[in-house]
Design a protein around this motif. Structure first.
Motif, PDB file in Angstrom:
ATOM      1  N   VAL A  37       0.265   7.351  -4.846  1.00 55.05           N
ATOM      2  CA  VAL A  37       0.145   8.586  -6.356  1.00 55.05           C
ATOM      3  C   VAL A  37       1.724   8.711  -5.957  1.00 55.05           C
ATOM      4  O   VAL A  37       1.402   9.273  -5.382  1.00 55.05           O
ATOM      5  N   CYS A  38       2.344   8.249  -7.382  1.00 56.54           N
ATOM      6  CA  CYS A  38       3.563   9.108  -6.679  1.00 56.54           C
ATOM      7  C   CYS A  38       3.722  10.087  -7.919  1.00 56.54           C
ATOM      8  O   CYS A  38       2.955  10.245  -9.232  1.00 56.54           O
ATOM      9  N   THR A  65       1.680  -0.553  -5.244  1.00 51.74           N
ATOM     10  CA  THR A  65       0.744  -1.676  -4.412  1.00 51.74           C
ATOM     11  C   THR A  65       1.309  -2.657  -3.498  1.00 51.74           C
ATOM     12  O   THR A  65       1.957  -2.842  -3.842  1.00 51.74           O
ATOM     13  N   ALA A  66       0.180  -2.216  -2.802  1.00 55.27           N
ATOM     14  CA  ALA A  66       0.075  -3.416  -2.094  1.00 55.27           C
ATOM     15  C   ALA A  66      -1.481  -4.499  -1.633  1.00 55.27           C
ATOM     16  O   ALA A  66      -2.838  -3.383  -1.934  1.00 55.27           O
ATOM     17  N   GLY A  67      -1.420  -5.643  -1.408  1.00 51.05           N
ATOM     18  CA  GLY A  67      -2.574  -6.400  -1.247  1.00 51.05           C
ATOM     19  C   GLY A  67      -2.660  -7.722  -1.196  1.00 51.05           C
ATOM     20  O   GLY A  67      -1.796  -8.350  -0.072  1.00 51.05           O
ATOM     21  N   PHE A 133       3.804   1.802  -0.512  1.00 55.54           N
ATOM     22  CA  PHE A 133       5.018   2.912  -1.409  1.00 55.54           C
ATOM     23  C   PHE A 133       6.229   2.712  -1.106  1.00 55.54           C
ATOM     24  O   PHE A 133       7.371   3.597  -1.650  1.00 55.54           O
ATOM     25  N   VAL A 134       6.435   1.966  -0.598  1.00 53.45           N
ATOM     26  CA  VAL A 134       7.816   0.657   0.169  1.00 53.45           C
ATOM     27  C   VAL A 134       9.071   0.990  -0.781  1.00 53.45           C
ATOM     28  O   VAL A 134       9.735   1.426  -1.086  1.00 53.45           O
ATOM     29  N   PRO A 135       8.131   0.397  -2.430  1.00 50.22           N
ATOM     30  CA  PRO A 135       8.278   0.309  -3.112  1.00 50.22           C
ATOM     31  C   PRO A 135       8.535   1.265  -3.817  1.00 50.22           C
ATOM     32  O   PRO A 135       7.635   2.160  -4.163  1.00 50.22           O
ATOM     33  N   ASP A 325       0.206  19.813   0.273  1.00 53.27           N
ATOM     34  CA  ASP A 325       1.576  19.403   0.478  1.00 53.27           C
ATOM     35  C   ASP A 325       1.315  17.789   0.708  1.00 53.27           C
ATOM     36  O   ASP A 325       2.515  17.190   2.204  1.00 53.27           O
ATOM     37  N   PRO A 326       0.749  17.514  -0.066  1.00 51.71           N
ATOM     38  CA  PRO A 326       0.981  16.009   0.110  1.00 51.71           C
ATOM     39  C   PRO A 326       2.405  15.124   0.439  1.00 51.71           C
ATOM     40  O   PRO A 326       3.502  15.302  -0.434  1.00 51.71           O
ATOM     41  N   VAL A 327       2.629  13.842   0.942  1.00 48.89           N
ATOM     42  CA  VAL A 327       3.939  13.370   0.620  1.00 48.89           C
ATOM     43  C   VAL A 327       3.788  11.511   0.090  1.00 48.89           C
ATOM     44  O   VAL A 327       4.230  12.336  -0.771  1.00 48.89           O
ATOM     45  N   ARG A 328       2.514  11.215   0.425  1.00 50.75           N
ATOM     46  CA  ARG A 328       2.088  10.228  -0.150  1.00 50.75           C
ATOM     47  C   ARG A 328       0.729  10.743  -0.369  1.00 50.75           C
ATOM     48  O   ARG A 328      -0.452  10.180   0.230  1.00 50.75           O
ATOM     49  N   LEU A 329      -0.178  10.328  -1.157  1.00 51.63           N
ATOM     50  CA  LEU A 329      -2.114   9.938  -1.168  1.00 51.63           C
ATOM     51  C   LEU A 329      -1.825   8.757  -1.572  1.00 51.63           C
ATOM     52  O   LEU A 329      -1.205   7.852  -2.548  1.00 51.63           O
TER      53      LEU A 329
END
Length: 333
Positions: A37-38, A65-67, A133-135, A325-329
């Motif tokens: 989530v960006c 996205t990853a899967g 979230f690498v991309p 204070d999230p970095v990435r959810l």
């Protein structure tokens, strides 16, 4: 299947049941395992960012996205069912870049379809929650640092906006040897996070002695590189003021505000530059995966929380309000 959908016409976002997609010619379908989530997702939902290609109707959100591939379409020979993969955040369509989860259906869903050229295999050692979230969150700052700016070691760099992209910029600048790395953010928690991720100095942009602190940290030389991840006019003006001779300001944060150079004479005399930057290319993803595999880049600290896809609305709210204070959810179906 469940999907987090935004109605472009009405602006309504929610999680709903839609038909499962299937892979067509040149495509694969993945069973989504994790999706980031960006803040740009939040901006699209709020209407601050508009899709370039999608003018009406609804779209499944999510460009990180990853899967696992579970369906391979006709004509795809280099990918197979069962492979662990991530999806590039966008692709070139004609003469413009279109973005997954904005211009066409993305990864906030149980299944996602992707053209084969946007699918990148990942090693078994990389958790889906980090791979997704690498991309964008990692590749956008990496491309800005390595390609647009061409950062050289032992040269001073400043990062404005220590959010999901800016904090990775700090981490990556340290990795390539920039020194000192100066983080700039008005929030104390963001400054503390920057120090934990490798910044040499974290400053409040509102401090009266801000310019003096930058000059002191850089031995009076000023910044060789300044990266704006905040997308604000006041940030850009401040960054230009602390550039050194030949200094470069890179604009990553999106803004419709005018770009103001405080002193055009000084800017010209010191041969300073401003460059725009957007997204990343496939080679940047492959470089980052190589760095992760070599143990040079650890993304485990970046996963602030993992929520079920059914709570996508709550995830958007938490990121928008900076709750926790999230970095990435990360969403998981």
């Amino acid at each position: 299947m469940l999907a987090g959908r935004l109605n472009i016409t009405t602006g309504v976002f929610g999680v709903e049941e839609i038909p499962e997609p299937h892979a067509g010619p040149g495509q694969v379908r993945i069973a989504v395992r994790a999706a980031g989530v960006c803040l740009s997702d939040v901006h699209v939902i709020q209407g601050m960012l508009k899709p370039a290609a999608l003018r009406e109707g609804s779209v499944t959100m999510g460009h990180e996205t990853a899967g696992v591939i579970d369906e391979v379409g006709p004509g795809v020979e280099h990918l197979r069912a069962g492979q662990r993969v991530l999806l590039l955040a966008g692709e070139l369509m004609g003469d413009r870049i279109v973005t997954r989860g904005v211009d066409y259906d993305g990864g906030w869903a149980q299944y996602a379809v992707a053209t084969a050229g946007t699918v990148v295999p990942i090693p078994d050692s990389l958790p889906f929650e980090q791979a997704c979230f690498v991309p964008d969150a990692v590749s956008t700052p990496w491309a800005a640092i390595s390609s647009t700016a061409g950062v050289q070691p032992a040269r001073a760099a400043g990062v404005w906006g220590i959010g999901g992209l800016g904090v990775h910029a700090v981490q990556l600048l340290r990795l390539v040897g920039a020194a000192p790395v100066i983080a700039v953010d008005p929030l104390p928690a963001a400054r503390s996070r920057a120090l934990a991720f490798g910044a040499d100095l974290a400053l409040d942009p509102r401090a009266e002695d801000f310019n003096a602190r930058v000059q002191e940290a850089t031995g009076g030389l000023g910044l060789a590189y300044a990266f704006d991840f905040a997308g604000a006019g006041v940030v850009r003006e401040q960054a230009v003021r602390v550039l050194g001779v030949g200094g470069l300001l890179v604009l990553i944060g999106l803004s419709d505000e005018p770009l103001t150079i405080p002193s055009a004479t000084i800017f010209t005399y010191f041969q300073q530059q401003v460059r725009g930057h957007y997204g990343s290319r496939p080679e940047h993803i492959h470089e980052l995966l190589a760095l992760i595999a070599a143990g040079r880049l650890d993304l485990s600290r970046s996963v602030s929380d993992v929520l079920p896809l059914s709570e996508a609305v709550e995830a958007v709210h938490r990121l928008d309000t900076k709750k926790g204070d999230p970095v990435r959810l990360v969403l998981t179906p």
